[in-house]
Design an enzyme around this catalytic site. Structure first.
Site, PDB file in Angstrom:
ATOM      1  N   HIS A  31       0.866  -1.180   0.000  1.00  0.00           N
ATOM      2  CA  HIS A  31       0.000   0.000   0.000  1.00  0.00           C
ATOM      3  C   HIS A  31       0.910   1.240   0.000  1.00  0.00           C
ATOM      4  CE1 HIS A  31      -2.710   2.948   1.973  1.00  0.00           C
ATOM      5  NE2 HIS A  31      -3.707   2.199   1.565  1.00  0.00           N
ATOM      6  N   ASP A  36       3.312  -4.236   8.077  1.00  0.00           N
ATOM      7  CA  ASP A  36       2.082  -3.474   7.935  1.00  0.00           C
ATOM      8  C   ASP A  36       0.930  -4.454   8.198  1.00  0.00           C
ATOM      9  OD1 ASP A  36      -0.257  -2.381   7.005  1.00  0.00           O
ATOM     10  OD2 ASP A  36       0.588  -1.597   5.141  1.00  0.00           O
ATOM     11  N   GLN A  82      -4.321  -4.920   7.326  1.00  0.00           N
ATOM     12  CA  GLN A  82      -5.358  -5.845   6.835  1.00  0.00           C
ATOM     13  C   GLN A  82      -5.276  -7.218   7.491  1.00  0.00           C
ATOM     14  OE1 GLN A  82      -7.785  -4.778   5.112  1.00  0.00           O
ATOM     15  NE2 GLN A  82      -7.045  -2.993   3.986  1.00  0.00           N
ATOM     16  N   LYS A 108     -10.211  -0.133  11.137  1.00  0.00           N
ATOM     17  CA  LYS A 108     -10.457  -1.328  10.319  1.00  0.00           C
ATOM     18  C   LYS A 108     -10.822  -2.536  11.179  1.00  0.00           C
ATOM     19  CE  LYS A 108      -7.099  -0.106   6.692  1.00  0.00           C
ATOM     20  NZ  LYS A 108      -7.903   0.507   5.653  1.00  0.00           N
ATOM     21  N   CYS A 121      -5.020   2.723  -3.386  1.00  0.00           N
ATOM     22  CA  CYS A 121      -3.770   3.225  -2.773  1.00  0.00           C
ATOM     23  C   CYS A 121      -2.625   2.241  -2.966  1.00  0.00           C
ATOM     24  CB  CYS A 121      -3.955   3.554  -1.292  1.00  0.00           C
ATOM     25  SG  CYS A 121      -5.209   4.783  -1.010  1.00  0.00           S
TER      26      CYS A 121
HETATM   27  N1  C6P Z   1      -6.263   0.596   3.061  1.00  0.00           N
HETATM   28  C1  C6P Z   1      -8.164   0.293   1.628  1.00  0.00           C
HETATM   29  O1  C6P Z   1      -9.289   0.567   1.200  1.00  0.00           O
HETATM   30  P1  C6P Z   1      -4.798   3.932   7.206  1.00  0.00           P
HETATM   31  O2  C6P Z   1      -5.450   4.697   6.117  1.00  0.00           O
HETATM   32  O3  C6P Z   1      -3.545   4.609   7.683  1.00  0.00           O
HETATM   33  O4  C6P Z   1      -5.709   3.538   8.296  1.00  0.00           O
HETATM   34  O5  C6P Z   1      -4.335   2.532   6.574  1.00  0.00           O
HETATM   35  C2  C6P Z   1      -3.425   2.542   5.530  1.00  0.00           C
HETATM   36  C3  C6P Z   1      -3.211   1.172   4.992  1.00  0.00           C
HETATM   37  C4  C6P Z   1      -1.972   0.594   5.141  1.00  0.00           C
HETATM   38  N2  C6P Z   1      -1.730  -0.648   4.698  1.00  0.00           N
HETATM   39  C5  C6P Z   1      -2.666  -1.384   4.107  1.00  0.00           C
HETATM   40  C6  C6P Z   1      -2.345  -2.773   3.660  1.00  0.00           C
HETATM   41  C7  C6P Z   1      -3.939  -0.845   3.920  1.00  0.00           C
HETATM   42  O6  C6P Z   1      -4.880  -1.575   3.321  1.00  0.00           O
HETATM   43  C8  C6P Z   1      -4.216   0.466   4.356  1.00  0.00           C
HETATM   44  C9  C6P Z   1      -5.552   1.100   4.138  1.00  0.00           C
HETATM   45  C10 C6P Z   1      -7.605   1.064   2.784  1.00  0.00           C
HETATM   46  O7  C6P Z   1      -7.494  -0.616   1.146  1.00  0.00           O
HETATM   47  C11 C6P Z   1      -7.722   2.532   2.548  1.00  0.00           C
HETATM   48  S1  C6P Z   1      -6.676   3.092   1.258  1.00  0.00           S
END
Ligand code: C6P
Length: 411
Positions: A122, A199, A202, A225, A365
């Site tokens: 991401h 990371d 997910q 999430k 993203c």
């Molecule tokens: N992915 C998606 O719709 P944040 O925005 O900081 O809470 O998470 C960022 C992020 C980092 N790593 C992974 C693997 C992610 O999937 C995400 C967030 C969302 O896929 C919003 S772009």
């Protein structure tokens, strides 16, 4: 034990309609819905003990401090970290990774050092390292993918021979749904002397996570999430590493002493939390973890695995193109990216919307992965959580057929 109909009753939004149709929420990878228990925990805080933490010597401030610290203890236990001292709150996964790049990265990396990430990252786990490369002349390497689905372990081996100082990778891809072998990759990276950041945006919401067993040095994830509120994210770090790291933000509460020209830091984890924190966020995240613990993370994973298996079967029968893993369910989370031939993903998402179904479309993203590797301008994505049912997958398939009828104008 795992009764989806009972679970759904806890989620007020699932009783609502979108475009006049019962809401079918298939976008939990973007953000999850919130159970009443989480909403209520936040309301209770505001209604009955709203006060700043670590500041007031009065009952409601002490109660707020206790609830906030207790939430960190819950987070620590949830991922099997040693204690709340390993748990730093930031706004999100994104912010947590940026802080590691700013703090650990600035302190430990110099020009010419290698940082190794993967092609399935991401932007949150790519852009901060690109920024560090610009600032410090660090070299950014990528582990290639195999079959546009898995991390290529041979390529990982090869890139590890360049002795990267940091290996940073996603546990679960938000586009492909691939579950990477975090323990194995961490072991391989450690054998070459690298520090490891995972990371977990997910993965932490969807499966049991044990940082001691994985042995990663950092893990970042987001409260929103995993049934919690937005604006609260977690950086887990090993204690000896956090102890050596300099804080990025300075201000109130993160100090032990301040004189006009010098200061010393507070103890862990508070030295990283400058100024008034997202107190209700921490409390809400604690309530979210209570909720997930009641269900059990093995049961959560099992539910999503079954649903994913069902969805993959239905999509295949409907002749829909699916990206990434299709049958290897041990390595597939509840995230399915797909496209319908002849229909742009955004048009598809609009038809879904008209049926009350929320899916995401675009590059998610992860532009390099979607645009350069999958070679698509956009993909549609459905993603599952504890409240989703097979009937909702059926509705998604009906929406695909509707899109074909309306947009392909078949004679
Ligand atoms: N992915 C998606 O719709 P944040 O925005 O900081 O809470 O998470 C960022 C992020 C980092 N790593 C992974 C693997 C992610 O999937 C995400 C967030 C969302 O896929 C919003 S772009």
């Amino acid at each position: 034990m795992f009764d989806v109909d009972e679970i759904r009753k806890d989620f007020p939004i699932l009783q609502t309609k979108m475009n006049g149709k019962p809401l079918v929420y298939l976008d939990s990878a973007a953000t999850s819905q919130k159970p009443i228990q989480v909403i209520q925990a936040i309301v209770d805080y505001y209604k009955t003990f709203n006060a700043n933490i670590h500041r007031g010597i009065y009952a409601i401030s002490e109660k707020a401090t206790e609830a906030y610290t207790e939430s960190k203890e819950k987070v620590a236990k949830f991922i099997n970290a040693g204690s709340y001292r390993n748990i730093v709150y930031y706004r999100s996964t994104t912010e947590a990774i940026n802080i590691v790049a700013r703090s650990w990265g600035e302190q430990n990396l110099k020009q010419g050092d290698h940082v190794l990430i993967t092609e399935m990252e991401h932007h949150s786990n790519m852009v901060p390292w690109q920024m560090l490369a610009r600032r410090k002349g660090v070299v950014l390497d990528y582990v290639k993918l195999k079959g546009s689905a898995y991390i290529d372990m041979d390529d990982l081996n090869e890139k590890l021979s360049l002795k990267p100082k940091l290996v940073a990778f996603t546990h679960v891809s938000n586009v492909l749904g691939t579950i990477n072998d975090a323990k194995q990759i961490t072991k391989m990276a450690h054998e070459e002397g690298a520090t490891v950041l995972i990371d977990g945006a997910q993965s932490v919401p969807h499966m049991p996570i044990d940082v001691k067993s994985i042995d990663c040095d950092f893990l970042a994830f987001s409260g929103h999430k995993m049934l919690g509120p937005a604006g609260i994210g977690v950086l887990y770090g090993k204690e000896d590493i956090l102890e050596k790291m300099e804080p990025v933000l300075g201000g109130g509460d993160m100090i032990r002493t301040v004189s006009f020209y010098s200061c010393s830091w507070n103890e862990l984890p508070w030295k990283f939390e400058a100024g008034t924190q997202n107190i209700e966020g921490g409390i809400g995240l604690g309530a979210a973890i209570d909720y997930l613990n009641k269900l059990g993370m093995n049961a959560v994973r099992e539910h999503e695995r079954k649903l994913t298996s069902y969805a993959l079967k239905r999509l295949d029968e409907a002749n829909v193109k699916v990206y990434g893993i299709k049958t290897d369910l041990d390595h597939k989370a509840g995230v399915i990216s797909f496209n319908v031939e002849g229909i742009h993903a955004h048009d598809l998402a609009q038809i879904f919307d008209s049926e009350g179904i929320a899916i995401r479309s675009g590059h998610h993203c992860a532009m390099p992965l979607v645009n350069e590797l999958l070679k698509e301008p956009a993909v549609a994505r459905m993603s599952f959580y504890i409240y989703n049912k097979e009937e909702e997958v059926d509705k998604a398939i009906e929406a695909v057929e509707k899109a074909r009828r309306l947009l392909l104008r078949k004679k």
